[in-house]
Design a protein around this motif. Structure first.
Motif, short mmCIF file in Angstrom:
data_model
loop_
_atom_site.label_atom_id
_atom_site.label_comp_id
_atom_site.label_asym_id
_atom_site.label_seq_id
_atom_site.Cartn_x
_atom_site.Cartn_y
_atom_site.Cartn_z
N MET A 1 0.87 -1.19 0.00
CA MET A 1 0.00 0.00 0.00
C MET A 1 0.91 1.24 0.00
O MET A 1 1.60 1.52 0.98
CB MET A 1 -0.90 0.00 1.23
N THR A 2 0.92 1.89 -1.12
CA THR A 2 1.83 3.01 -1.30
C THR A 2 1.06 4.32 -1.21
O THR A 2 0.01 4.48 -1.82
CB THR A 2 2.51 2.91 -2.69
N ASP A 3 1.61 5.20 -0.41
CA ASP A 3 1.01 6.54 -0.31
C ASP A 3 1.74 7.43 -1.29
O ASP A 3 2.87 7.90 -1.04
CB ASP A 3 1.16 7.06 1.12
N ALA A 4 1.10 7.67 -2.44
CA ALA A 4 1.76 8.43 -3.50
C ALA A 4 1.92 9.90 -3.14
O ALA A 4 2.71 10.61 -3.76
CB ALA A 4 0.97 8.30 -4.80
N THR A 5 1.16 10.35 -2.16
CA THR A 5 1.24 11.77 -1.80
C THR A 5 2.39 12.04 -0.83
O THR A 5 2.71 13.19 -0.57
CB THR A 5 -0.08 12.24 -1.15
N LEU A 6 2.93 11.00 -0.30
CA LEU A 6 4.00 11.17 0.68
C LEU A 6 5.30 11.54 -0.05
O LEU A 6 5.74 10.83 -0.95
CB LEU A 6 4.19 9.87 1.45
N THR A 7 5.87 12.66 0.39
CA THR A 7 7.11 13.08 -0.25
C THR A 7 8.27 12.31 0.33
O THR A 7 8.19 11.78 1.45
CB THR A 7 7.34 14.58 -0.01
N PRO A 8 9.38 12.24 -0.39
CA PRO A 8 10.55 11.54 0.14
C PRO A 8 11.03 12.16 1.45
O PRO A 8 11.46 11.43 2.35
CB PRO A 8 11.58 11.71 -0.96
N GLU A 9 10.93 13.47 1.55
CA GLU A 9 11.39 14.12 2.77
C GLU A 9 10.52 13.70 3.95
O GLU A 9 11.03 13.39 5.04
CB GLU A 9 11.35 15.64 2.61
N ALA A 10 9.21 13.68 3.74
CA ALA A 10 8.30 13.28 4.81
C ALA A 10 8.51 11.82 5.17
O ALA A 10 8.51 11.43 6.35
CB ALA A 10 6.86 13.51 4.37
N ALA A 11 8.73 11.01 4.17
CA ALA A 11 8.97 9.59 4.43
C ALA A 11 10.24 9.40 5.23
O ALA A 11 10.29 8.61 6.18
CB ALA A 11 9.05 8.84 3.10
N GLN A 12 11.25 10.16 4.84
CA GLN A 12 12.51 10.02 5.56
C GLN A 12 12.35 10.48 7.01
O GLN A 12 12.88 9.86 7.93
CB GLN A 12 13.60 10.83 4.87
N ALA A 13 11.59 11.54 7.19
CA ALA A 13 11.36 12.04 8.55
C ALA A 13 10.59 11.01 9.36
O ALA A 13 10.91 10.78 10.55
CB ALA A 13 10.57 13.35 8.48
N ASP A 14 9.59 10.38 8.77
CA ASP A 14 8.83 9.33 9.47
C ASP A 14 9.74 8.19 9.87
O ASP A 14 9.67 7.68 11.00
CB ASP A 14 7.71 8.82 8.56
N ALA A 15 10.57 7.77 8.92
CA ALA A 15 11.44 6.63 9.19
C ALA A 15 12.41 6.97 10.32
O ALA A 15 12.66 6.14 11.21
CB ALA A 15 12.19 6.24 7.93
N GLU A 16 12.95 8.17 10.27
CA GLU A 16 13.90 8.56 11.32
C GLU A 16 13.19 8.63 12.66
O GLU A 16 13.74 8.23 13.70
CB GLU A 16 14.54 9.89 10.97
N LYS A 17 11.96 9.16 12.65
CA LYS A 17 11.20 9.26 13.89
C LYS A 17 10.92 7.86 14.45
O LYS A 17 11.01 7.63 15.66
CB LYS A 17 9.89 10.00 13.64
N PHE A 18 10.60 6.95 13.56
CA PHE A 18 10.32 5.57 13.99
C PHE A 18 11.55 4.97 14.67
O PHE A 18 11.46 4.41 15.77
CB PHE A 18 9.92 4.71 12.77
N VAL A 19 12.65 5.10 14.01
CA VAL A 19 13.87 4.50 14.55
C VAL A 19 14.24 5.17 15.87
O VAL A 19 14.66 4.50 16.84
CB VAL A 19 15.02 4.63 13.53
N ARG A 225 1.55 3.23 12.00
CA ARG A 225 1.21 3.82 10.70
C ARG A 225 2.45 3.86 9.79
O ARG A 225 2.36 3.55 8.59
CB ARG A 225 0.65 5.23 10.90
N ILE A 226 3.56 4.24 10.38
CA ILE A 226 4.78 4.34 9.57
C ILE A 226 5.19 2.96 9.02
O ILE A 226 5.56 2.82 7.85
CB ILE A 226 5.91 4.95 10.42
N VAL A 227 5.08 1.98 9.87
CA VAL A 227 5.48 0.63 9.45
C VAL A 227 4.69 0.18 8.22
O VAL A 227 5.22 -0.40 7.28
CB VAL A 227 5.29 -0.36 10.61
N ARG A 228 3.42 0.50 8.24
CA ARG A 228 2.57 0.03 7.16
C ARG A 228 2.90 0.68 5.82
O ARG A 228 2.40 0.24 4.78
CB ARG A 228 1.10 0.29 7.50
N GLN A 229 3.68 1.75 5.83
CA GLN A 229 3.97 2.43 4.58
C GLN A 229 5.26 1.95 3.91
O GLN A 229 5.58 2.38 2.81
CB GLN A 229 4.07 3.95 4.83
#
Lengths: 332, 574
Positions: A1-19, A225-229
């Motif tokens: 399930m891909t969120d096409a509206t998610l920008t790379p920057e936002a994705a990277q921020a989510d991933a960093e926040k998760f970690v 939520r982040i994991v699912r993306q």
């Protein structure tokens, strides 16, 4: 399930926040829990994926301490139920009681201990199957139905259950349906001599380490939520399906030992659990995609309680982990 | 051989482009590797094949190398097609080789997807960063070490083995086979020419006995083989066919009757010429001599004296012929009883086989046919004797002066009957002459095949090897290399006159113990050859050999020996 509206920057921020959150909780818990980093990590992964965990180990290994520490580190409501043979379902989920208020008597729903964020089901296999089954709806639907009224549980909701693998007197093995609802079944190992010394050092003083909150329940929901993306390529996804498929003895390509020692293979919930856990593992590894190594690394925890051994397997004392490793080898 | 590592992280280069560049490198390496493996495998096979030829002493034929080249190309192509990698496999190879945790294959898939989010973009960037650090030339190692050495050494060894010379034995064998083929072609052509010549010179009546189509079919079956055994088999088979055909024309009983008649007729001066012709077996001449005995005088009172003289001469002839026929009949009955005993003994043999049975049936037919001819001639002799007797009676009445017209008519009718009988006898003799001629032709053909077998076996020179035709001697003109008159063989080897070896020795023989007669000796030799060739065949059962031996002895038994036997029997009876 891909969120096409998610920008790379936002994705990277989510991933960093998760970690960052994950590492914070793990580090906080590990201030008290010694020598079980893998167990801690798997419990956290399950919580990040909104999954339940069954902890199996002999008494005194810190299972309860681990759960209470986790509750303190995440700062969520924590409830504990000591499962005994005379425990009733109403003792867990609650019951309707007669209440007199303003001179008027009426039945009101008295919430049980399940209405919490983190429920410790201690020695879950000591309760009767009837009582164990009271958790089925709770764990899967995250709701409670009493007297025809369904009440949703608060989010997040996790069940961390423990059981003793040695004692069998007065215990009731969990039914397959109940087992299947646990995302992971973790085996808590005995500490080594060095780890035991460290435990004594940390807990034998006047002031044992205090676990403070480093995250909230909302953080866990956000982590979920982040994991699912996290994306997964189709051929890698097929690795999961083939893996689960080969746990079934009647399947073509199933290893010989699986055909011989397994009575029933894993359910689709196992595949869902493996997908979620491998995504979590990929993020923790600093990647943005799931690899087959991620899947293999979470396979044992996801499948060992879902593979029902045959009589011959039980008699031979077959370890399901060995079968899982054999399947992983056959897929390489 | 080092390959320049691709730079997948060049500005604007996508993961797929980097993977594609890696794929080209990988597939080139795989092609070289496939070639090396194929060189090793095919080289080893070529070495084994070439070594086997070299050990056998034959040179390595070029076809071995041609096949090896084709196999090399085919094997290389098959291996390369089997192991060459597409984009997905190369991506997986890069993932596995450089521990990129399925990053490349995932990135390739994400780049192909239509809708991608932030995580997919991050993933492709992550993969590109990793790809720039890898060396694609390490994905597949070039062939080296043992593989490279064997890929070079084995084909070279196979080629070097190709220079191994042929052994002397192989050269001799090859030359021998070529000689055998040349000899077979020469023999076949000579046999064909000889047969055609014989068939062409045969008259219509002879041709009926020869069956030219069947003979030509036998000739057409001959093939120029390089195997001596095969040639011998072909010639022996054809010789057997012709000999069998000639044997089927044999008429020993008729010959016996004619010989008996010759003996009887030779004792009278009036019929001495006829007897001489019969004794020389010149049946054509005998037929003409027989025609001389026809009654030519008119049946009238004026010509009675001349008629009487002719009739007297004819009566003498008829009497002698009848006497000969009676003697022959008496001998024939004894021979038939002997033959019947022989047949009964053969019939008791249990394992004669189909071939032996067929041969017996064929020989039995021939015997029946010749018995018919002999019977027919004997019958004609009896008719002649009867007609002459009637004519003599009629003429006797006329000599008493009571010659009526009816007597003259009777004399004329009996004279016609006598002439008709004579005509039938002369016709029989002519037919027998044609049969004998056909038999001689078949025997000559069979003899030629026998000599051809000897030539193939190396026992004598080819019967068609140069030289002049029968009856043509050499001359100075031909020896000097001039063209022959018949146009056959435009050039003859020139030699110095009187310089060649001459036959100066004379073989000594005991006087008085030889058997004279050219035909008799030829028949004896032919009999001996047929007898030996049949008797020595390993596939013929012993019982059949005994039966054939007895049969051949019976049919070739001379009248003198029969007479000797008869006298012995008479003597014993006495």
């Amino acid at each position: 399930m891909t969120d096409a509206t998610l920008t790379p920057e936002a994705a990277q921020a989510d991933a960093e926040k998760f970690v960052e959150r994950f590492a914070a909780i793990r580090d906080e818990v590990c201030r008290l829990i010694v020598g079980q980093p893998e167990v801690v990590e798997h419990v956290l992964m399950a919580m990040a994926c909104q999954g339940h965990v069954l902890l199996e180990g002999v008494p005194g290994l810190g299972k309860t301490t681990l759960v209470t520490s986790m509750a303190k580190a995440v700062r969520v409501d924590y409830g504990r139920v000591q499962f005994t043979p005379d425990l009733l379902p109403a003792d867990i989920v609650g019951s309707m009681i007669l209440v007199e208020r303003d001179g008027e008597k009426r039945l009101e729903f008295q919430r049980g201990p399940v209405f919490t964020n983190l429920l410790l089901a201690d020695e879950i296999n000591r309760a009767t199957p009837k009582t164990q089954s009271a958790l089925l709806e709770t764990m899967q639907e995250r709701s409670v139905t009493v007297a025809g009224t369904t009440t949703q549980l608060d989010r997040p909701f996790f069940v961390l259950a423990t059981q003793n693998p040695i004692e069998s007197d007065g215990t009731y093995p969990l039914p397959e349906a109940q087992l299947d609802r646990f995302m992971f079944k973790l085996r808590v190992p005995s500490p080594t001599e060095e780890q035991l010394a460290t435990i004594l050092d940390r807990t034998g003083g006047l002031a044992p380490p205090e676990i403070g909150p480093v995250a909230t329940g909302d953080d866990l929901i956000e982590m979920s939520r982040i994991v699912r993306q996290v994306p997964i390529e189709d051929s890698v996804k097929r690795h999961i399906t083939r893996f689960v498929h080969r746990t079934h003895p009647e399947t073509d390509g199933a290893p010989a030992n699986v055909r011989r020692f397994v009575r029933h293979g894993a359910s689709p919930r196992a595949a869902q659990a493996m997908l979620a856990a491998s995504r979590c593992r990929a993020l923790l590894d600093g990647r943005y995609h799931v690899s087959r190594d991620d899947i293999d690394s979470v396979a044992a925890a996801s499948l060992r309680h879902r593979m029902i051994l045959s009589f011959e397997g039980e008699a031979e004392g077959i370890d399901p982990d060995a079968l899982v490793h054999e399947i992983a080898g056959s897929l390489r | 051989m080092t390959e320049q590592a691709p730079k997948p992280n060049n500005a604007g280069a996508s993961v797929r482009e980097a993977v594609d560049a890696a794929r080209r490198i990988v597939n080139r390496r795989l092609l070289v590797r496939s070639l090396a493996i194929a060189c090793t495998a095919v080289g080893a096979a070529a070495c084994v094949a070439a070594a086997s030829f070299a050990i056998a002493g034959t040179g390595v034929p070029l076809i071995v190398y041609a096949v090896a080249v084709v196999l090399l190309a085919g094997t290389t192509a098959a291996l390369w097609l089997a192991c060459r990698r597409d984009e997905t496999r190369v991506a997986a190879t890069i993932d596995d080789k450089f521990a990129l945790r399925d990053g490349v294959r995932t990135a390739v898939a994400f780049e192909s997807a239509s809708d991608v989010g932030g995580y997919e973009t991050l993933q492709t960037h992550w993969t590109r960063d990793r790809l720039c650090e890898i060396d694609a030339s390490k994905l597949v190692a070039p062939p080296r070490g043992r593989l490279l050495a064997s890929a070079i050494a084995l084909p070279v060894i196979a080629m070097l083995l190709g220079f191994a010379p042929e052994s002397e034995a192989v050269k001799r064998e090859r030359a021998q086979r070529a000689d055998t083929i040349a000899l077979a072609e020469e023999l076949n052509k000579g046999i064909k020419d000889m047969v055609e010549e014989e068939l062409a010179s045969a008259d219509e009546e002879e041709a009926e006995h020869l069956d030219p189509d069947e003979v030509r079919e036998l000739v057409d079956k001959l093939e120029a083989s390089s195997e001596e055994a095969e040639l011998l088999r072909q010639y022996a088979e054809m010789e057997q066919e012709l000999a069998s055909k000639a044997a089927s024309l044999d008429a020993a009983s008729l010959e016996g009757l004619l010989a008996e008649a010759a003996a009887q007729l030779s004792s009278s001066p009036e019929s001495a010429d006829l007897g001489e012709a019969l004794s020389q077996q010149n049946l054509e001449q005998a037929a003409r001599e027989l025609d001389e005995f026809k009654l030519k005088a008119e049946v009238s009172e004026e010509a009675l004296d001349r008629k009487r003289a002719e009739l007297k001469k004819l009566a003498s002839l008829a009497k002698r012929l009848a006497e000969a026929a009676r003697k022959h009949d008496a001998r024939g009955s004894r021979a038939s009883s002997t033959s019947t005993n022989s047949d009964s003994r053969q019939a008791t043999s249990s394992a004669n086989g189909d071939q032996a049975r067929d041969g017996r049936v064929s020989e039995g037919d021939a015997v029946d046919r010749e018995m018919d001819e002999a019977e027919r001639l004997a019958q004609q002799i009896r008719e002649l004797e009867e007609a002459v007797r009637e004519a003599e009676e009629s003429l006797g009445k006329c000599s008493n002066g009571q010659c009526t017209s009816s007597d003259l008519d009777r004399l004329a009718r009996s004279s016609r009957n006598a002439n008709d009988s004579l005509q039938r006898m002369s016709d029989s003799l002519r037919r027998s002459s044609a049969r004998r001629s056909a038999q001689s032709r078949l025997s000559r053909m069979a003899s030629m095949l026998s000599r051809s077998q000897s030539a193939v076996a190396g026992q004598r020179q080819s019967p068609f090897a140069g030289g002049q035709q029968a009856g043509q001697g050499s001359s100075d003109r031909q020896r000097d290399g001039q063209e022959r008159e018949d146009g056959q063989g435009t050039e003859l080897a020139a030699g110095a006159k009187s310089s060649g070896p001459s036959q100066t020795s004379i073989e000594e023989a005991d006087s008085g113990d030889g058997v004279s007669g050219l035909r008799g000796s030829a028949t004896t030799a032919d009999f001996a050859r047929q007898f030996e060739s049949f008797i020595e065949r390993p596939d013929v059962p012993a019982e059949v050999k005994d039966g054939v031996k007895l049969y051949l002895e019976n049919i070739h038994r001379s009248p003198e020996s029969d007479e000797g036997d008869d006298s012995k029997e008479d003597g014993s009876d006495a």
